[in-house]
Write a protein that holds these residues in place. Structure first.
Motif, PDB file in Angstrom:
ATOM      1  N   ARG A 270       0.068  -0.136   5.125  1.00  2.40           N
ATOM      2  CA  ARG A 270       1.065   0.866   4.731  1.00  2.40           C
ATOM      3  C   ARG A 270       2.360   0.206   4.264  1.00  2.40           C
ATOM      4  N   ARG A 271       2.771  -0.861   4.962  1.00  2.00           N
ATOM      5  CA  ARG A 271       3.992  -1.558   4.547  1.00  2.00           C
ATOM      6  C   ARG A 271       3.823  -2.199   3.171  1.00  2.00           C
TER       7      ARG A 271
ATOM      8  N   ASN B 148       1.370  -1.247   0.743  1.00  2.00           N
ATOM      9  CA  ASN B 148       0.898  -0.342  -0.316  1.00  2.00           C
ATOM     10  C   ASN B 148       1.460   1.067  -0.238  1.00  2.00           C
ATOM     11  N   ARG B 149       1.839   1.468   0.960  1.00  2.00           N
ATOM     12  CA  ARG B 149       2.185   2.854   1.296  1.00  2.00           C
ATOM     13  C   ARG B 149       0.942   3.731   1.393  1.00  2.00           C
ATOM     14  N   SER B 150      -0.049   3.521   0.536  1.00  2.00           N
ATOM     15  CA  SER B 150      -1.280   4.305   0.620  1.00  2.00           C
ATOM     16  C   SER B 150      -2.347   3.491   1.359  1.00  2.00           C
TER      17      SER B 150
ATOM     18  N   ASN C 256       1.303  10.383  10.942  1.00  2.00           N
ATOM     19  CA  ASN C 256       2.066   9.635   9.930  1.00  2.00           C
ATOM     20  C   ASN C 256       1.922  10.358   8.595  1.00  2.00           C
TER      21      ASN C 256
ATOM     22  N   GLU D  49       3.849  10.942   6.261  1.00  2.00           N
ATOM     23  CA  GLU D  49       4.473  10.386   5.060  1.00  2.00           C
ATOM     24  C   GLU D  49       3.573   9.355   4.379  1.00  2.00           C
ATOM     25  N   ALA D  50       2.594   8.837   5.095  1.00  2.00           N
ATOM     26  CA  ALA D  50       1.682   7.853   4.511  1.00  2.00           C
ATOM     27  C   ALA D  50       0.599   8.560   3.697  1.00  2.00           C
ATOM     28  N   GLU D  51       0.232   7.967   2.581  1.00  2.00           N
ATOM     29  CA  GLU D  51      -0.863   8.492   1.770  1.00  2.00           C
ATOM     30  C   GLU D  51      -2.154   7.843   2.259  1.00  2.00           C
TER      31      GLU D  51
END
Length: 303
Positions: free
Chosen positions: A71-72, A74-76, A101, A103-105
């Protein structure tokens, strides 16, 4: 005495915890655990379901920091769970991580070949509102080329996927260039069967004493299978760690293989993998399953 102890606990302001609560993580959906038949309708755990929950929750402790790393960067997050079965792992990962979470994709795919299990899992995901969780009725070979799954995934998991299903998950991870691979292997029968078939020829070497007797054949076959899996991952550039999943009192299938792609040198583990296959006399039958990169990639990767 019990009455006095209970009174003392109340005076100290510490009510005794309900007997089941220590097995359930904060925020964990009781409805999901009931739907998965881990919890009964009245919130009870039997011994078998307690073991299952302990295994999956403990595995989650290993997986959560890996998801955070992805996540840090790529975010997704795209995770594929092979041999999903009833999808205990996939559902609990979704409940404990994706649901908390927002907010994470995130996208979690469960791959399973049994129609009835896929249908039940789809229905449960729909009823719980787990809209980022998909179930595909596919073999691993078909999943590699399925349009529904991205060309590259972040993590591949397989929890007690029987026999060669763990190896199929490794092949999928290699084809999809997964950053992380998390495996809890189950009944590794194929290598033991090949050792058994070739026992007569192998007995020319004293090394074959390691698996001459039937019980040793099964145990040695299980050990060798996981050693070959680790070497295969290393031969494709992964850093591999092997540890215990939970205490042996909870599961006899307790080995956990965790691998992260680091683009490490491949030549030595590839040589050792092929040497081991030849030494055991199983290269012809198992060489295609425990495959290594082409020679030109091995050379190019060396420093």
């Amino acid at each position: 005495m019990a009455r006095r102890q209970g009174t003392s606990a109340k005076k100290a302001g510490k009510e005794p915890a309900p007997p089941e609560k220590h097995d359930i993580r904060p925020g964990q959906s009781l409805e999901l655990l009931q739907e998965l038949h881990i919890l009964t309708r009245d919130g009870k755990l039997n011994q078998d379901s307690r073991r299952k929950l302990k295994q999956i929750n403990h595995l989650y402790q290993f997986i959560e920091p890996l998801l955070e790393d992805v996540r840090r960067a790529n975010r997704s997050i795209t995770l594929v769970d092979h041999g999903a079965g009833k999808s205990y792992l996939g559902f609990i990962l979704y409940d404990l991580y994706v649901r908390q979470n927002r907010e994470a994709e995130c996208r979690i795919f469960g791959i399973e070949t049994r129609d009835e299990l896929v249908d039940k899992s789809r229905d449960l995901a729909r009823r719980l509102g787990f809209d980022a969780k998909s179930f595909l009725n596919l073999s691993v070979a078909d999943a590699i080329h399925a349009d529904a799954i991205p060309q590259q995934v972040d993590m591949v998991t397989a929890l007690h996927a029987c026999d060669t299903a763990t190896d199929d998950a490794i092949r999928f991870a290699l084809m999809k260039r997964a950053r992380f691979v998390v495996l809890a292997p189950c009944c590794q029968a194929e290598v033991a069967a090949v050792l058994r078939r070739n026992k007569g020829k192998a007995l020319a070497s004293s090394l074959a004493e390691l698996w001459r007797r039937p019980l040793h054949t099964r145990e040695f076959g299980s050990l060798v299978t996981n050693v070959l899996r680790c070497l295969q991952l290393e031969a494709h550039g992964y850093q591999v760690n092997v540890t215990e999943l939970v205490g042996w009192e909870h599961s006899l299938k307790n080995e956990l293989i965790m691998a992260e792609y680091k683009d490490l040198p491949r030549r030595k583990p590839a040589q050792r993998l092929n040497d081991l296959l030849r030494m055991l006399g199983v290269e012809e039958e198992l060489g295609s399953r425990f495959f290594t990169p082409p020679e030109e990639r091995l050379i190019r990767n060396e420093p």
